[in-house]
Design a protein around this motif. Structure first.
Motif, short mmCIF file in Angstrom:
data_model
loop_
_atom_site.label_atom_id
_atom_site.label_comp_id
_atom_site.label_asym_id
_atom_site.label_seq_id
_atom_site.Cartn_x
_atom_site.Cartn_y
_atom_site.Cartn_z
N ALA A 114 0.84 -0.96 0.03
CA ALA A 114 -0.12 -0.04 0.17
C ALA A 114 0.85 1.17 -0.04
O ALA A 114 0.68 2.17 -0.80
CB ALA A 114 -0.97 0.17 1.04
N GLU A 115 1.91 1.43 0.78
CA GLU A 115 2.75 2.15 1.05
C GLU A 115 3.70 2.83 -0.48
O GLU A 115 3.67 3.86 -0.86
CB GLU A 115 3.94 2.51 2.03
N ARG A 116 4.11 1.46 -1.22
CA ARG A 116 4.73 1.66 -2.56
C ARG A 116 3.70 2.17 -3.48
O ARG A 116 4.10 2.98 -4.30
CB ARG A 116 5.31 0.21 -2.83
N ALA A 117 2.32 1.64 -3.25
CA ALA A 117 1.53 2.44 -4.54
C ALA A 117 1.07 3.51 -4.09
O ALA A 117 0.91 4.35 -5.18
CB ALA A 117 0.15 1.36 -4.40
N ALA A 118 1.26 4.00 -2.96
CA ALA A 118 0.78 5.57 -2.67
C ALA A 118 2.06 6.21 -3.23
O ALA A 118 1.76 7.56 -3.47
CB ALA A 118 0.60 5.72 -1.39
N GLU A 119 3.01 5.75 -3.03
CA GLU A 119 4.43 6.65 -3.76
C GLU A 119 4.45 6.49 -5.25
O GLU A 119 4.92 7.79 -5.67
CB GLU A 119 5.70 5.99 -3.06
N LEU A 120 3.84 5.86 -5.92
CA LEU A 120 3.81 5.71 -7.37
C LEU A 120 2.57 6.28 -7.83
O LEU A 120 2.54 7.10 -8.91
CB LEU A 120 3.82 4.22 -7.81
N TYR A 121 1.26 6.35 -7.18
CA TYR A 121 -0.03 6.63 -7.75
C TYR A 121 -0.62 7.61 -6.93
O TYR A 121 -0.65 7.46 -5.58
CB TYR A 121 -0.56 5.45 -8.25
N ASP A 122 -1.43 8.41 -7.51
CA ASP A 122 -2.59 9.24 -6.84
C ASP A 122 -3.56 8.36 -6.23
O ASP A 122 -4.36 8.59 -5.36
CB ASP A 122 -2.98 10.52 -7.49
N VAL A 123 -4.00 7.37 -7.25
CA VAL A 123 -5.07 6.66 -7.12
C VAL A 123 -4.66 5.21 -7.75
O VAL A 123 -4.00 5.31 -8.65
CB VAL A 123 -6.47 7.15 -7.84
N PHE A 124 -5.06 4.08 -7.15
CA PHE A 124 -4.83 2.77 -7.65
C PHE A 124 -5.99 1.86 -7.69
O PHE A 124 -6.65 2.02 -6.61
CB PHE A 124 -3.60 2.05 -6.86
N ARG A 125 -6.19 0.88 -8.61
CA ARG A 125 -7.24 0.02 -8.60
C ARG A 125 -6.74 -1.17 -7.93
O ARG A 125 -5.59 -1.85 -8.14
CB ARG A 125 -7.64 -0.06 -10.02
N VAL A 126 -7.60 -1.95 -7.00
CA VAL A 126 -7.42 -2.81 -6.46
C VAL A 126 -7.94 -4.21 -7.24
O VAL A 126 -9.32 -4.35 -7.33
CB VAL A 126 -7.86 -3.01 -5.01
N ASP A 127 -7.16 -5.12 -7.61
CA ASP A 127 -7.83 -6.09 -8.72
C ASP A 127 -8.49 -7.21 -7.77
O ASP A 127 -8.01 -7.34 -6.59
CB ASP A 127 -6.48 -6.67 -9.36
N HIS A 128 -9.45 -7.70 -8.22
CA HIS A 128 -10.24 -8.64 -7.80
C HIS A 128 -10.25 -8.53 -6.35
O HIS A 128 -10.08 -9.45 -5.44
CB HIS A 128 -9.29 -10.14 -8.02
N VAL A 129 -11.09 -7.52 -6.09
CA VAL A 129 -11.26 -7.07 -4.54
C VAL A 129 -12.29 -8.06 -3.76
O VAL A 129 -11.76 -8.19 -2.65
CB VAL A 129 -12.05 -5.70 -4.63
N VAL A 130 -13.12 -8.74 -4.45
CA VAL A 130 -13.65 -9.95 -3.61
C VAL A 130 -12.47 -10.86 -2.92
O VAL A 130 -12.89 -11.55 -2.05
CB VAL A 130 -14.64 -10.52 -4.44
N GLY A 131 -11.58 -11.23 -3.59
CA GLY A 131 -10.59 -11.99 -3.23
C GLY A 131 -9.79 -11.72 -1.91
O GLY A 131 -9.35 -12.20 -1.15
#
Length: 232
Positions: free
Chosen positions: A136-153
């Motif tokens: 999560a921290e790395r994604a926040a460093e790279l993107y302003d918004v990110f999509r969570v794939d296959h969220v039901v998983g």
């Protein structure tokens, strides 16, 4: 980064899954790791340097985009491959007697086997969720918004035992599935906005929903543009 670079350097030497490496390296014996780091130092430093260059360029590009009012949208895969630095570095948080898949549905009478390692959600939670927090921290460093794939998983993981015994969900019951999914989504959305797929109705009451607590997350219907996303 150091673990990833060491994994890449060792993998380049062996050309096979870390599970087939020599036991001391496979099991991350401290002495074996120290010896490998010393022997492969130049290659490790080169890998880290290339990643530093790429990261610097990305941050500059993102800052320029943000200055023009443009947000950067990225993607966070639901799971990682077994033969990866994540799983090698954090073996205690994954189980290898089963693989992740999906149950039978209208598209496949037998369901699907994705061949991915099954997360030990309770062990992760007890350990402070280091794997999820790092991602999560790395994604926040790279993107302003990110999509969570296959969220039901993230709510319920469908595990298919390697020995072909009956598949099962983790967690097993719906109350715990809902609690887990909402907790994980809350964690992922602490430092960036999060989008999640809506692929239709889920057959159980554990269908994904955003936490009732204050969240930066959003729900985005699959097949629509981000402009169609709506806060929940």
């Amino acid at each position: 980064m150091e673990d990833w670079a060491l994994y890449r350097a060792l993998h380049s030497e062996r050309h096979k899954s870390w599970r087939d490496w020599e036991p001391p390296l496979r099991d991350r014996d401290p002495g074996a790791l120290d010896e490998a780091r010393s022997r492969l130092r130049q290659g490790i430093d080169e890998l880290v340097y290339v990643q530093w260059i790429a990261d610097s360029q990305w941050r500059k590009a993102r800052a320029e985009a943000n200055a023009k009012g443009v947000n950067v949208l990225g993607d966070l895969p639901f799971m990682v491959a077994e033969d990866s630095s994540d799983v090698w570095s954090l073996q205690q948080f994954f189980r290898f007697d089963a693989t992740v898949g999906v149950p039978p549905d209208a598209y496949s009478a037998d369901g699907q086997d994705w061949g991915l390692p099954v997360p030990r959600w309770e062990a992760m939670r007890a350990g402070g969720d280091p794997w999820l927090r790092q991602r999560a921290e790395r994604a926040a460093e790279l993107y302003d918004v990110f999509r969570v794939d296959h969220v039901v998983g993230l709510y319920r993981t469908y595990a298919r035992p390697v020995d072909k015994s009956a598949p099962f969900f983790i967690p097993a019951d719906e109350p715990r599935q809902r609690e887990q999914g909402e907790r994980v989504l809350q964690l992922l959305g602490e430092k960036a906005e999060v989008l999640a797929e809506d692929l239709g109705r889920c057959r159980t009451s554990s269908a994904p929903r955003w936490p009732q607590r204050r969240s930066r997350g959003r729900r985005c219907c699959a097949g629509r543009t981000t402009a169609a996303c709506r806060a929940t």
